[in-house]
Design an enzyme around this catalytic site. Structure first.
Site, PDB file in Angstrom:
ATOM      1  N   ASP A  66      -9.278  -9.030  -8.059  1.00  0.00           N
ATOM      2  CA  ASP A  66      -9.517  -9.419  -6.668  1.00  0.00           C
ATOM      3  C   ASP A  66     -10.245 -10.766  -6.617  1.00  0.00           C
ATOM      4  O   ASP A  66     -10.916 -11.148  -7.575  1.00  0.00           O
ATOM      5  CB  ASP A  66     -10.385  -8.372  -5.956  1.00  0.00           C
ATOM      6  CG  ASP A  66      -9.698  -7.020  -5.892  1.00  0.00           C
ATOM      7  OD1 ASP A  66      -8.462  -6.975  -5.961  1.00  0.00           O
ATOM      8  OD2 ASP A  66     -10.423  -6.010  -5.784  1.00  0.00           O
TER       9      ASP A  66
HETATM   10  N1  URA Z   1     -10.112  -2.762  -9.321  1.00  0.00           N
HETATM   11  C1  URA Z   1     -10.575  -3.348  -8.195  1.00  0.00           C
HETATM   12  O1  URA Z   1     -10.936  -2.696  -7.247  1.00  0.00           O
HETATM   13  N2  URA Z   1     -10.578  -4.695  -8.152  1.00  0.00           N
HETATM   14  C2  URA Z   1     -10.205  -5.487  -9.180  1.00  0.00           C
HETATM   15  O2  URA Z   1     -10.265  -6.709  -9.088  1.00  0.00           O
HETATM   16  C3  URA Z   1      -9.744  -4.857 -10.353  1.00  0.00           C
HETATM   17  C4  URA Z   1      -9.703  -3.486 -10.394  1.00  0.00           C
END
Ligand code: URA
Length: 235
Positions: free
Chosen positions: A106
């Site tokens: 993310d």
């Molecule tokens: N899980 C999440 O919630 N965000 C990420 O960036 C990777 C795994």
């Protein structure tokens, strides 16, 4: 190996741009199997023809693999109309190699992002059927209980019906480690939110058996062509 253009072979080495490779050939500094190359468009088979620049053998790299410590604020994509992508963090010589993130983090997640131009390899580490473990460190609101750990170890059903495979939740200083063998959308945040412990900070620390190098500060990266096998050794 199929024939490839001499200028591409030279620029794929990562040492020269396509334009620089033209200049090198035109100035007679490149040889193919001992003969001075005439044109950058000549075709060569890197498995058979020895290409030299200034009498030094050129090492052909078909694919490049990069370990990046992704900083917050960048999206895991090659292009985005509104956001800065992780590709913008790469030096010019890497920008030309067609690298893309193998898997996503993310925008507000930090940590181990693998970039490559090898589509088959990217598929192997991201495919849900291959179950390559990925480990995360998360700072959360609240404290994880033994019941939470037990729940995660059995597999967890989210409120929308999504089933998350069994995972390993561990307490550590200042947060938790969570090891997943799959990569569903926002999975870490959704799983921890489901037990009432929302994530405040998230960092991926390993992919398969390969740990993020501690020496890499957010935004830094290094080539890992030599240690790819570690990924497939079980963590
Ligand atoms: N899980 C999440 O919630 N965000 C990420 O960036 C990777 C795994």
């Amino acid at each position: 190996m199929p024939l490839i253009r001499l200028d591409k072979l030279i620029s794929d080495s990562g040492m020269y741009t396509r334009n620089e490779s033209h200049v090198l050939v035109k100035s007679g500094r490149v040889s193919i199997a001992g003969c001075i190359a005439i044109s950058p468009t000549e075709k060569v088979d890197p498995d058979i023809h020895e290409v030299k620049i200034d009498h030094k053998q050129l090492v052909y790299r078909k694919f490049v693999y990069i370990m990046m410590n992704k900083p917050q604020g960048f999206v895991s994509a090659t292009e985005d109309r509104h956001e800065q992508t992780v590709i913008a963090l790469l030096d010019e010589k890497y920008q030309k190699l067609g690298l893309f993130p193998a898997g996503r983090l993310d925008k507000d997640t930090e940590g181990f992002l693998l970039l490559t131009n090898d589509g088959d390899f990217a598929h192997r580490i991201t495919s849900p059927n291959k179950h390559i473990n990925k480990q995360y460190f998360a700072q959360i609101d609240g404290d994880v209980t033994d019941a939470d750990i037990d729940l995660f170890s059995k597999g967890l059903k989210l409120a929308d019906g999504t089933f998350c495979r069994p995972s390993v939740l561990e307490r550590t200083d200042g947060g938790v480690y969570l090891t997943l063998s799959e990569g569903k959308y926002h999975q870490v945040k959704r799983m921890l939110a489901a037990i009432g412990k929302p994530v405040k900070y998230l960092k991926r620390i390993s992919i398969g058996g390969l740990m993020l190098d501690d020496a890499l500060k957010p935004g830094q990266y290094k080539e890992i062509n030599a240690c790819l096998d570690c990924i497939f050794s079980k963590k």
